[in-house]
Design a protein around this motif. Structure first.
Motif, short mmCIF file in Angstrom:
data_model
loop_
_atom_site.label_atom_id
_atom_site.label_comp_id
_atom_site.label_asym_id
_atom_site.label_seq_id
_atom_site.Cartn_x
_atom_site.Cartn_y
_atom_site.Cartn_z
N THR A 36 2.52 4.52 0.29
CA THR A 36 2.55 3.76 1.54
C THR A 36 1.62 2.55 1.45
O THR A 36 1.97 1.46 1.90
CB THR A 36 2.13 4.66 2.71
OG1 THR A 36 3.01 5.78 2.76
CG2 THR A 36 2.20 3.92 4.03
N PHE A 37 0.46 2.72 0.84
CA PHE A 37 -0.48 1.63 0.64
C PHE A 37 0.15 0.51 -0.19
O PHE A 37 0.07 -0.67 0.15
CB PHE A 37 -1.74 2.18 -0.05
CG PHE A 37 -2.75 1.14 -0.42
CD1 PHE A 37 -3.64 0.66 0.52
CD2 PHE A 37 -2.83 0.67 -1.72
CE1 PHE A 37 -4.59 -0.29 0.19
CE2 PHE A 37 -3.79 -0.27 -2.07
CZ PHE A 37 -4.65 -0.76 -1.11
N LEU A 38 0.82 0.88 -1.29
CA LEU A 38 1.48 -0.11 -2.15
C LEU A 38 2.61 -0.83 -1.41
O LEU A 38 2.76 -2.05 -1.52
CB LEU A 38 2.01 0.56 -3.41
CG LEU A 38 0.97 1.12 -4.37
CD1 LEU A 38 1.67 1.82 -5.54
CD2 LEU A 38 0.05 0.04 -4.87
N GLU A 39 3.42 -0.08 -0.67
CA GLU A 39 4.53 -0.68 0.07
C GLU A 39 4.03 -1.65 1.14
O GLU A 39 4.62 -2.71 1.35
CB GLU A 39 5.38 0.41 0.71
CG GLU A 39 6.19 1.20 -0.30
CD GLU A 39 6.90 2.38 0.32
OE1 GLU A 39 6.76 2.61 1.54
OE2 GLU A 39 7.58 3.10 -0.43
N TYR A 40 2.94 -1.31 1.81
CA TYR A 40 2.36 -2.18 2.83
C TYR A 40 1.96 -3.52 2.22
O TYR A 40 2.30 -4.58 2.73
CB TYR A 40 1.16 -1.49 3.48
CG TYR A 40 0.34 -2.42 4.34
CD1 TYR A 40 0.77 -2.75 5.61
CD2 TYR A 40 -0.85 -2.95 3.87
CE1 TYR A 40 0.02 -3.62 6.41
CE2 TYR A 40 -1.60 -3.81 4.65
CZ TYR A 40 -1.17 -4.14 5.92
OH TYR A 40 -1.91 -4.99 6.69
N HIS A 41 1.22 -3.47 1.11
CA HIS A 41 0.75 -4.71 0.50
C HIS A 41 1.88 -5.52 -0.10
O HIS A 41 1.84 -6.75 -0.09
CB HIS A 41 -0.35 -4.41 -0.51
CG HIS A 41 -1.64 -4.07 0.15
ND1 HIS A 41 -2.45 -5.00 0.75
CD2 HIS A 41 -2.24 -2.88 0.37
CE1 HIS A 41 -3.50 -4.42 1.29
NE2 HIS A 41 -3.39 -3.13 1.07
N CYS A 42 2.90 -4.86 -0.61
CA CYS A 42 4.08 -5.55 -1.12
C CYS A 42 4.78 -6.27 0.03
O CYS A 42 5.21 -7.43 -0.11
CB CYS A 42 5.02 -4.56 -1.79
SG CYS A 42 6.45 -5.32 -2.55
N CYS A 43 4.90 -5.63 1.16
CA CYS A 43 5.54 -6.22 2.34
C CYS A 43 4.75 -7.43 2.83
O CYS A 43 5.34 -8.48 3.12
CB CYS A 43 5.64 -5.17 3.45
SG CYS A 43 6.42 -5.77 4.95
N ILE A 44 3.44 -7.31 2.92
CA ILE A 44 2.60 -8.42 3.36
C ILE A 44 2.76 -9.61 2.41
O ILE A 44 2.91 -10.76 2.84
CB ILE A 44 1.11 -7.99 3.43
CG1 ILE A 44 0.91 -6.92 4.49
CG2 ILE A 44 0.19 -9.19 3.67
CD1 ILE A 44 1.19 -7.37 5.90
N LYS A 45 2.76 -9.35 1.11
CA LYS A 45 2.91 -10.40 0.11
C LYS A 45 4.26 -11.10 0.26
O LYS A 45 4.34 -12.33 0.25
CB LYS A 45 2.77 -9.81 -1.30
CG LYS A 45 2.91 -10.81 -2.40
CD LYS A 45 2.77 -10.13 -3.76
CE LYS A 45 3.03 -11.11 -4.88
NZ LYS A 45 2.96 -10.45 -6.19
N ASN A 46 5.33 -10.33 0.42
CA ASN A 46 6.67 -10.90 0.57
C ASN A 46 6.79 -11.73 1.84
O ASN A 46 7.39 -12.81 1.83
CB ASN A 46 7.74 -9.82 0.56
CG ASN A 46 7.95 -9.25 -0.82
OD1 ASN A 46 7.69 -9.92 -1.82
ND2 ASN A 46 8.41 -8.02 -0.89
N ASN A 48 4.37 -13.28 3.44
CA ASN A 48 3.59 -14.50 3.27
C ASN A 48 4.31 -15.50 2.38
O ASN A 48 4.26 -16.70 2.62
CB ASN A 48 2.20 -14.18 2.70
CG ASN A 48 1.30 -13.52 3.73
OD1 ASN A 48 1.49 -13.69 4.93
ND2 ASN A 48 0.33 -12.76 3.25
N GLN A 49 5.02 -15.02 1.35
CA GLN A 49 5.78 -15.91 0.47
C GLN A 49 6.93 -16.59 1.21
O GLN A 49 7.31 -17.70 0.87
CB GLN A 49 6.33 -15.14 -0.74
CG GLN A 49 5.28 -14.78 -1.75
CD GLN A 49 5.85 -13.97 -2.90
OE1 GLN A 49 6.95 -13.43 -2.82
NE2 GLN A 49 5.08 -13.86 -3.97
N HIS A 50 7.47 -15.92 2.21
CA HIS A 50 8.58 -16.49 2.98
C HIS A 50 8.11 -17.25 4.22
O HIS A 50 8.91 -17.64 5.06
CB HIS A 50 9.57 -15.38 3.37
CG HIS A 50 10.32 -14.84 2.21
ND1 HIS A 50 9.95 -13.69 1.54
CD2 HIS A 50 11.42 -15.32 1.57
CE1 HIS A 50 10.79 -13.49 0.56
NE2 HIS A 50 11.71 -14.44 0.55
N GLY A 51 6.79 -17.40 4.35
CA GLY A 51 6.24 -18.18 5.45
C GLY A 51 6.26 -17.49 6.79
O GLY A 51 6.18 -18.14 7.83
#
Length: 56
Positions: A36-46, A48-51
């Motif tokens: 869940t921790f990894l999925e959360y940070h992956c989601c935040i990164k994605n 942010n990349q899409h603005g």
């Protein structure tokens, strides 16, 4: 109460999590928590990349 220096020292020895037991399935949630921790940070990164904003 332990002094500050004692609290900062790393614990010696090997630490391990409990094995999975069907009788107590909620005991060892390490894998679920980490995933869940990894999925959360992956989601935040994605996002942010899409603005897109990650704050409410």
């Amino acid at each position: 109460m332990l002094d500050v220096e004692t609290q900062r020292r790393p614990c010696k020895g090997k630490w391990a999590t409990l094995l999975f037991d069907l009788h107590f399935s909620n005991q060892n949630q390490t894998h679920n928590c980490h995933q869940t921790f990894l999925e959360y940070h992956c989601c935040i990164k994605n996002m942010n990349q899409h603005g897109k904003s990650t704050h409410h």
